[in-house]
Scaffold this motif. Structure first.
Motif, PDB file in Angstrom:
ATOM      1  N   MET A  49       0.890  -1.681   0.001  1.00  0.00           N
ATOM      2  CA  MET A  49      -0.100   0.025   0.618  1.00  0.00           C
ATOM      3  C   MET A  49       0.533   1.200   0.184  1.00  0.00           C
ATOM      4  N   THR A  50       0.352   2.104  -0.854  1.00  0.00           N
ATOM      5  CA  THR A  50       1.131   3.389  -0.558  1.00  0.00           C
ATOM      6  C   THR A  50       0.771   4.563   0.558  1.00  0.00           C
ATOM      7  N   VAL A  51       1.847   5.351   0.630  1.00  0.00           N
ATOM      8  CA  VAL A  51       1.450   6.421   2.035  1.00  0.00           C
ATOM      9  C   VAL A  51      -0.157   6.875   1.739  1.00  0.00           C
ATOM     10  N   LEU A  52      -0.768   6.891   0.733  1.00  0.00           N
ATOM     11  CA  LEU A  52      -1.956   7.875  -0.088  1.00  0.00           C
ATOM     12  C   LEU A  52      -2.677   6.874   0.399  1.00  0.00           C
ATOM     13  N   ASP A  53      -2.763   5.344   0.580  1.00  0.00           N
ATOM     14  CA  ASP A  53      -4.227   4.231   0.263  1.00  0.00           C
ATOM     15  C   ASP A  53      -4.031   4.347   2.301  1.00  0.00           C
ATOM     16  N   LEU A  54      -2.667   4.054   2.610  1.00  0.00           N
ATOM     17  CA  LEU A  54      -3.368   4.606   4.105  1.00  0.00           C
ATOM     18  C   LEU A  54      -3.405   5.589   4.290  1.00  0.00           C
ATOM     19  N   LEU A  55      -3.396   6.660   4.652  1.00  0.00           N
ATOM     20  CA  LEU A  55      -4.225   8.196   4.412  1.00  0.00           C
ATOM     21  C   LEU A  55      -5.378   7.811   4.698  1.00  0.00           C
ATOM     22  N   TRP A  56      -5.796   7.468   3.309  1.00  0.00           N
ATOM     23  CA  TRP A  56      -6.857   7.304   2.798  1.00  0.00           C
ATOM     24  C   TRP A  56      -7.801   6.204   3.546  1.00  0.00           C
ATOM     25  N   ALA A  57      -7.515   5.215   3.775  1.00  0.00           N
ATOM     26  CA  ALA A  57      -8.331   4.704   4.818  1.00  0.00           C
ATOM     27  C   ALA A  57      -8.412   5.015   5.999  1.00  0.00           C
ATOM     28  N   GLN A  58      -7.320   5.633   6.274  1.00  0.00           N
ATOM     29  CA  GLN A  58      -7.883   6.034   7.962  1.00  0.00           C
ATOM     30  C   GLN A  58      -9.149   7.775   8.320  1.00  0.00           C
ATOM     31  N   ILE A  59      -9.156   8.255   6.791  1.00  0.00           N
ATOM     32  CA  ILE A  59     -10.198   8.984   6.763  1.00  0.00           C
ATOM     33  C   ILE A  59     -11.540   9.081   5.994  1.00  0.00           C
ATOM     34  N   GLU A  60     -11.436   7.699   5.904  1.00  0.00           N
ATOM     35  CA  GLU A  60     -12.108   7.796   4.714  1.00  0.00           C
ATOM     36  C   GLU A  60     -13.970   7.216   5.567  1.00  0.00           C
ATOM     37  N   PRO A  61     -13.146   6.419   6.526  1.00  0.00           N
ATOM     38  CA  PRO A  61     -14.789   6.351   7.093  1.00  0.00           C
ATOM     39  C   PRO A  61     -15.495   8.068   7.458  1.00  0.00           C
TER      40      PRO A  61
END
Length: 121
Positions: free
Chosen positions: A1-13
């Motif tokens: 996973m990329t940094v963007l993927d990991l950041l998005w996973a945190q805020i997406e909900p």
């Protein structure tokens, strides 16, 4: 996973924007991936005098030295550093901000805004 993927996973909900809008919002940020023992563990995000450190839940610990080394260039450029923390559900982060030397600057609807001046460091 990329940094963007990991950041998005945190805020997406809780996000009311699309992933593409989120990614475009990060265009102005300097994003430094932090790898510990070969694992992407954190990201340091800087935009002007604003600083954030995102953890990716690997169990790796953020050290004071890791943060100081990233705050120093911001302090040198701007004379202060700002950050913000959600009002709800982030008691540990609020304690860390205060222990590190950040002072509450103001509060908005969802965030407590912190500032640390060079003279206070």
């Amino acid at each position: 996973m990329t940094v963007l993927d990991l950041l998005w996973a945190q805020i997406e909900p809780t996000a009311y924007i699309t992933r593409d809008q989120f990614a475009r919002g990060l265009d102005e940020w300097e994003i430094e991936p932090v790898t510990i023992n070969g694992e992407l563990s954190f990201a340091a995000l800087v935009r002007g005098a604003e600083f954030h450190f995102a953890s990716f839940g690997t169990g790796a610990r953020i050290t004071m030295g890791m943060i100081r080394s990233r705050l120093a260039p911001i302090m040198d450029r701007h004379g202060f550093v700002t950050t913000r923390t959600p009002k709800a559900g982030a008691d540990r982060q609020h304690r860390f901000n205060r222990a590190f030397g950040f002072q509450v600057e103001c509060e908005s609807e969802f965030f407590v805004h912190y500032r640390m001046d060079k003279k206070c460091q």
